[in-house]
Each structure stands twice: as C-alpha cells, then as structure tokens.
Write a protein that holds these residues in place. Sequence first.
Motif, PDB file in Angstrom:
ATOM      1  N   ARG A  78       0.835  -1.206   0.000  1.00  0.00           N
ATOM      2  CA  ARG A  78       0.000   0.000   0.000  1.00  0.00           C
ATOM      3  C   ARG A  78       0.864   1.248   0.000  1.00  0.00           C
ATOM      4  NH1 ARG A  78      -3.963  -1.313   4.993  1.00  0.00           N
ATOM      5  NH2 ARG A  78      -2.286  -0.133   5.922  1.00  0.00           N
ATOM      6  N   ARG A  79       0.242   2.386  -0.212  1.00  0.00           N
ATOM      7  CA  ARG A  79       0.964   3.670  -0.225  1.00  0.00           C
ATOM      8  C   ARG A  79       1.720   3.929   1.069  1.00  0.00           C
ATOM      9  NH1 ARG A  79      -4.116   6.848  -1.984  1.00  0.00           N
ATOM     10  NH2 ARG A  79      -4.565   5.604  -3.810  1.00  0.00           N
ATOM     11  N   ASP A  80       1.196   3.392   2.179  1.00  0.00           N
ATOM     12  CA  ASP A  80       1.855   3.605   3.479  1.00  0.00           C
ATOM     13  C   ASP A  80       2.974   2.598   3.738  1.00  0.00           C
ATOM     14  OD1 ASP A  80       0.399   1.304   3.976  1.00  0.00           O
ATOM     15  OD2 ASP A  80      -0.822   2.172   5.569  1.00  0.00           O
ATOM     16  N   GLY A  81       3.289   1.763   2.733  1.00  0.00           N
ATOM     17  CA  GLY A  81       4.387   0.812   2.850  1.00  0.00           C
ATOM     18  C   GLY A  81       4.023  -0.524   3.470  1.00  0.00           C
ATOM     19  N   VAL A  82       2.773  -0.708   3.849  1.00  0.00           N
ATOM     20  CA  VAL A  82       2.325  -1.944   4.479  1.00  0.00           C
ATOM     21  C   VAL A  82       1.911  -2.958   3.406  1.00  0.00           C
ATOM     22  CG1 VAL A  82       0.565  -2.951   6.008  1.00  0.00           C
ATOM     23  CG2 VAL A  82       1.557  -0.717   6.541  1.00  0.00           C
ATOM     24  N   LYS A  83       2.331  -4.222   3.590  1.00  0.00           N
ATOM     25  CA  LYS A  83       1.931  -5.273   2.665  1.00  0.00           C
ATOM     26  C   LYS A  83       0.447  -5.565   2.836  1.00  0.00           C
ATOM     27  CE  LYS A  83       6.352  -7.635   2.329  1.00  0.00           C
ATOM     28  NZ  LYS A  83       7.083  -8.894   2.584  1.00  0.00           N
ATOM     29  N   ALA A  84      -0.199  -5.887   1.719  1.00  0.00           N
ATOM     30  CA  ALA A  84      -1.631  -6.166   1.728  1.00  0.00           C
ATOM     31  C   ALA A  84      -1.935  -7.187   0.635  1.00  0.00           C
ATOM     32  CB  ALA A  84      -2.417  -4.879   1.492  1.00  0.00           C
ATOM     33  N   CYS A  85      -3.198  -7.548   0.529  1.00  0.00           N
ATOM     34  CA  CYS A  85      -3.651  -8.503  -0.484  1.00  0.00           C
ATOM     35  C   CYS A  85      -4.591  -7.798  -1.447  1.00  0.00           C
ATOM     36  CB  CYS A  85      -4.375  -9.673   0.182  1.00  0.00           C
ATOM     37  SG  CYS A  85      -5.059 -10.853  -1.000  1.00  0.00           S
ATOM     38  N   SER A  86      -4.272  -7.889  -2.728  1.00  0.00           N
ATOM     39  CA  SER A  86      -5.158  -7.387  -3.775  1.00  0.00           C
ATOM     40  C   SER A  86      -5.974  -8.570  -4.282  1.00  0.00           C
ATOM     41  CB  SER A  86      -4.340  -6.789  -4.919  1.00  0.00           C
ATOM     42  OG  SER A  86      -5.165  -6.557  -6.039  1.00  0.00           O
ATOM     43  N   ILE A  87      -7.296  -8.468  -4.123  1.00  0.00           N
ATOM     44  CA  ILE A  87      -8.192  -9.509  -4.625  1.00  0.00           C
ATOM     45  C   ILE A  87      -8.759  -9.000  -5.940  1.00  0.00           C
ATOM     46  CG2 ILE A  87     -10.233 -10.906  -4.178  1.00  0.00           C
ATOM     47  CD1 ILE A  87      -9.799 -10.291  -1.166  1.00  0.00           C
ATOM     48  N   LEU A  88      -8.383  -9.650  -7.026  1.00  0.00           N
ATOM     49  CA  LEU A  88      -8.885  -9.279  -8.346  1.00  0.00           C
ATOM     50  C   LEU A  88     -10.070 -10.177  -8.677  1.00  0.00           C
ATOM     51  CD1 LEU A  88      -5.523  -8.763 -10.224  1.00  0.00           C
ATOM     52  CD2 LEU A  88      -7.096  -7.018  -9.409  1.00  0.00           C
ATOM     53  N   MET A  89     -11.144  -9.542  -9.161  1.00  0.00           N
ATOM     54  CA  MET A  89     -12.390 -10.255  -9.430  1.00  0.00           C
ATOM     55  C   MET A  89     -12.907  -9.923 -10.816  1.00  0.00           C
ATOM     56  SD  MET A  89     -14.181  -9.073  -5.929  1.00  0.00           S
ATOM     57  CE  MET A  89     -12.992  -7.824  -5.517  1.00  0.00           C
ATOM     58  N   GLU A  90     -13.736 -10.816 -11.334  1.00  0.00           N
ATOM     59  CA  GLU A  90     -14.478 -10.498 -12.546  1.00  0.00           C
ATOM     60  C   GLU A  90     -15.321  -9.263 -12.236  1.00  0.00           C
ATOM     61  OE1 GLU A  90     -14.177 -11.860 -15.456  1.00  0.00           O
ATOM     62  OE2 GLU A  90     -12.882 -13.495 -14.819  1.00  0.00           O
ATOM     63  N   SER A  91     -15.513  -8.418 -13.237  1.00  0.00           N
ATOM     64  CA  SER A  91     -16.230  -7.159 -12.999  1.00  0.00           C
ATOM     65  C   SER A  91     -17.745  -7.308 -13.042  1.00  0.00           C
ATOM     66  CB  SER A  91     -15.768  -6.103 -14.001  1.00  0.00           C
ATOM     67  OG  SER A  91     -16.008  -6.550 -15.312  1.00  0.00           O
ATOM     68  N   THR A  92     -18.229  -8.521 -13.261  1.00  0.00           N
ATOM     69  CA  THR A  92     -19.672  -8.761 -13.317  1.00  0.00           C
ATOM     70  C   THR A  92     -20.184  -9.223 -11.964  1.00  0.00           C
ATOM     71  OG1 THR A  92     -19.486  -9.432 -15.628  1.00  0.00           O
ATOM     72  CG2 THR A  92     -21.471 -10.107 -14.475  1.00  0.00           C
ATOM     73  N   LEU A  93     -21.212  -8.545 -11.453  1.00  0.00           N
ATOM     74  CA  LEU A  93     -21.868  -8.963 -10.218  1.00  0.00           C
ATOM     75  C   LEU A  93     -22.936 -10.002 -10.562  1.00  0.00           C
ATOM     76  CD1 LEU A  93     -22.372  -5.625  -8.282  1.00  0.00           C
ATOM     77  CD2 LEU A  93     -21.075  -7.605  -7.515  1.00  0.00           C
ATOM     78  N   ILE A  94     -22.968 -11.073  -9.802  1.00  0.00           N
ATOM     79  CA  ILE A  94     -23.945 -12.135 -10.015  1.00  0.00           C
ATOM     80  C   ILE A  94     -24.894 -12.138  -8.813  1.00  0.00           C
ATOM     81  CG2 ILE A  94     -24.270 -14.623 -10.277  1.00  0.00           C
ATOM     82  CD1 ILE A  94     -21.338 -14.635 -11.409  1.00  0.00           C
ATOM     83  N   PRO A  95     -26.190 -11.881  -9.039  1.00  0.00           N
ATOM     84  CA  PRO A  95     -27.137 -11.887  -7.925  1.00  0.00           C
ATOM     85  C   PRO A  95     -27.297 -13.304  -7.360  1.00  0.00           C
ATOM     86  CG  PRO A  95     -28.244 -11.294  -9.981  1.00  0.00           C
ATOM     87  CD  PRO A  95     -26.830 -11.571 -10.306  1.00  0.00           C
ATOM     88  N   VAL A  96     -27.435 -13.387  -6.044  1.00  0.00           N
ATOM     89  CA  VAL A  96     -27.637 -14.671  -5.374  1.00  0.00           C
ATOM     90  C   VAL A  96     -28.916 -14.598  -4.541  1.00  0.00           C
ATOM     91  CG1 VAL A  96     -25.161 -15.195  -5.312  1.00  0.00           C
ATOM     92  CG2 VAL A  96     -26.231 -14.062  -3.356  1.00  0.00           C
ATOM     93  N   MET A  97     -29.366 -15.757  -4.090  1.00  0.00           N
ATOM     94  CA  MET A  97     -30.536 -15.788  -3.219  1.00  0.00           C
ATOM     95  C   MET A  97     -30.221 -14.969  -1.966  1.00  0.00           C
ATOM     96  SD  MET A  97     -32.782 -17.495  -4.841  1.00  0.00           S
ATOM     97  CE  MET A  97     -34.011 -17.828  -3.613  1.00  0.00           C
ATOM     98  N   PRO A  98     -31.018 -13.981  -1.641  1.00  0.00           N
ATOM     99  CA  PRO A  98     -30.744 -13.146  -0.468  1.00  0.00           C
ATOM    100  C   PRO A  98     -30.644 -13.996   0.796  1.00  0.00           C
ATOM    101  CG  PRO A  98     -32.478 -12.190  -1.799  1.00  0.00           C
ATOM    102  CD  PRO A  98     -32.229 -13.567  -2.349  1.00  0.00           C
ATOM    103  N   THR A  99     -29.572 -13.773   1.545  1.00  0.00           N
ATOM    104  CA  THR A  99     -29.304 -14.553   2.750  1.00  0.00           C
ATOM    105  C   THR A  99     -28.885 -13.607   3.871  1.00  0.00           C
ATOM    106  OG1 THR A  99     -28.505 -16.338   1.317  1.00  0.00           O
ATOM    107  CG2 THR A  99     -27.950 -16.481   3.649  1.00  0.00           C
ATOM    108  N   PRO A 100     -29.600 -13.604   4.993  1.00  0.00           N
ATOM    109  CA  PRO A 100     -29.264 -12.699   6.099  1.00  0.00           C
ATOM    110  C   PRO A 100     -27.872 -12.982   6.671  1.00  0.00           C
ATOM    111  CG  PRO A 100     -31.413 -13.732   6.447  1.00  0.00           C
ATOM    112  CD  PRO A 100     -30.774 -14.424   5.295  1.00  0.00           C
ATOM    113  N   ARG A 101     -27.156 -11.906   7.027  1.00  0.00           N
ATOM    114  CA  ARG A 101     -25.848 -12.003   7.690  1.00  0.00           C
ATOM    115  C   ARG A 101     -25.729 -10.865   8.685  1.00  0.00           C
ATOM    116  NH1 ARG A 101     -25.474 -16.404   6.175  1.00  0.00           N
ATOM    117  NH2 ARG A 101     -23.752 -17.435   5.167  1.00  0.00           N
ATOM    118  N   ARG A 102     -25.184 -11.165   9.847  1.00  0.00           N
ATOM    119  CA  ARG A 102     -24.901 -10.126  10.843  1.00  0.00           C
ATOM    120  C   ARG A 102     -23.619  -9.400  10.445  1.00  0.00           C
ATOM    121  NH1 ARG A 102     -26.494 -12.705  16.652  1.00  0.00           N
ATOM    122  NH2 ARG A 102     -28.681 -12.972  16.124  1.00  0.00           N
TER     123      ARG A 102
END
Length: 143
Positions: A78-102
Amino acid sequence: MHLQKLSVGSKSIETLADWQETVVDRRKAAGLSAHHEHVTRMFPKQKDALEAGGSIFWVIKGMILCRNPIVRLEEVVRRDGVKACSILMESTLIPVMPTPRRAFQGWRYLKPEDAPHDMGEAIGDDDELPTKLMRKLVELGAW
C-alpha cells in the motif's frame, strides 16, 4: 472456498455495481486489467482454494445479495508501505438468493456448501427486484 465481505456504504446491488465500475475504469485508465480490485490488509491462507473457483459474496445492509468470481490474489504494498492482499475479481456482479448475515469486520471464509445459490442473470437486467423488496420477502419467509 469463498469469502464474504461487507459492502460498506452500498445501499443496493446497483450502488455496489456503480462503485465497481468506477474502480474498473480507473484500473483500465492506468493500463491495468479490467478486473474489479479490493485491497485488504490480511492475505487469505486458503489462496489456492479461493483461486480455484471462489467468489466474494457481498453483504449489503445485512443480506448477502451478490457475488464477484475471484480471478487471483496478489501481494501488494500500500501507499503507506504496508503489505496487503489485492483480490482481483471479474467485474460482473452475479445476484444470489438473499441470505441474512450479521455485521462483522474484515472478511470471513464461506464454505461452498453454505454459499447462497445464484439467482440467474448478471446484474443489469431491468426486471431485477429492488433490494428492499428482496429483503422483505426473505424476512417474511416468502423467498
């Protein structure tokens, strides 16, 4: 294996899609791939499983509503010099069955057998139910 992540600031799938489009446009303008990118502090230990067909399932206002297939995970600084993880994803959002999460912080693993099923077509169709209506149907047990 999958990840689940809160989409902080998103009010709906549409607002998440708008944000992701902005990120992809910035990446393309910088000469990078046309993938959506999310940078996170922690690097998932189950990298191979995530890259072998995993997705990020997005929690919007207390419900898992959609997902992005994961392309790859890369270590970045990152810009602040800290190592991080870049998660690269397909740019298409796929709708799923709505599922509650806290609410939770960061991301959590999601086993394939616990992942919500896809609803069908990718986001962009005019006949999609509004998020508020999907949420109410789930609360009533009608979804």
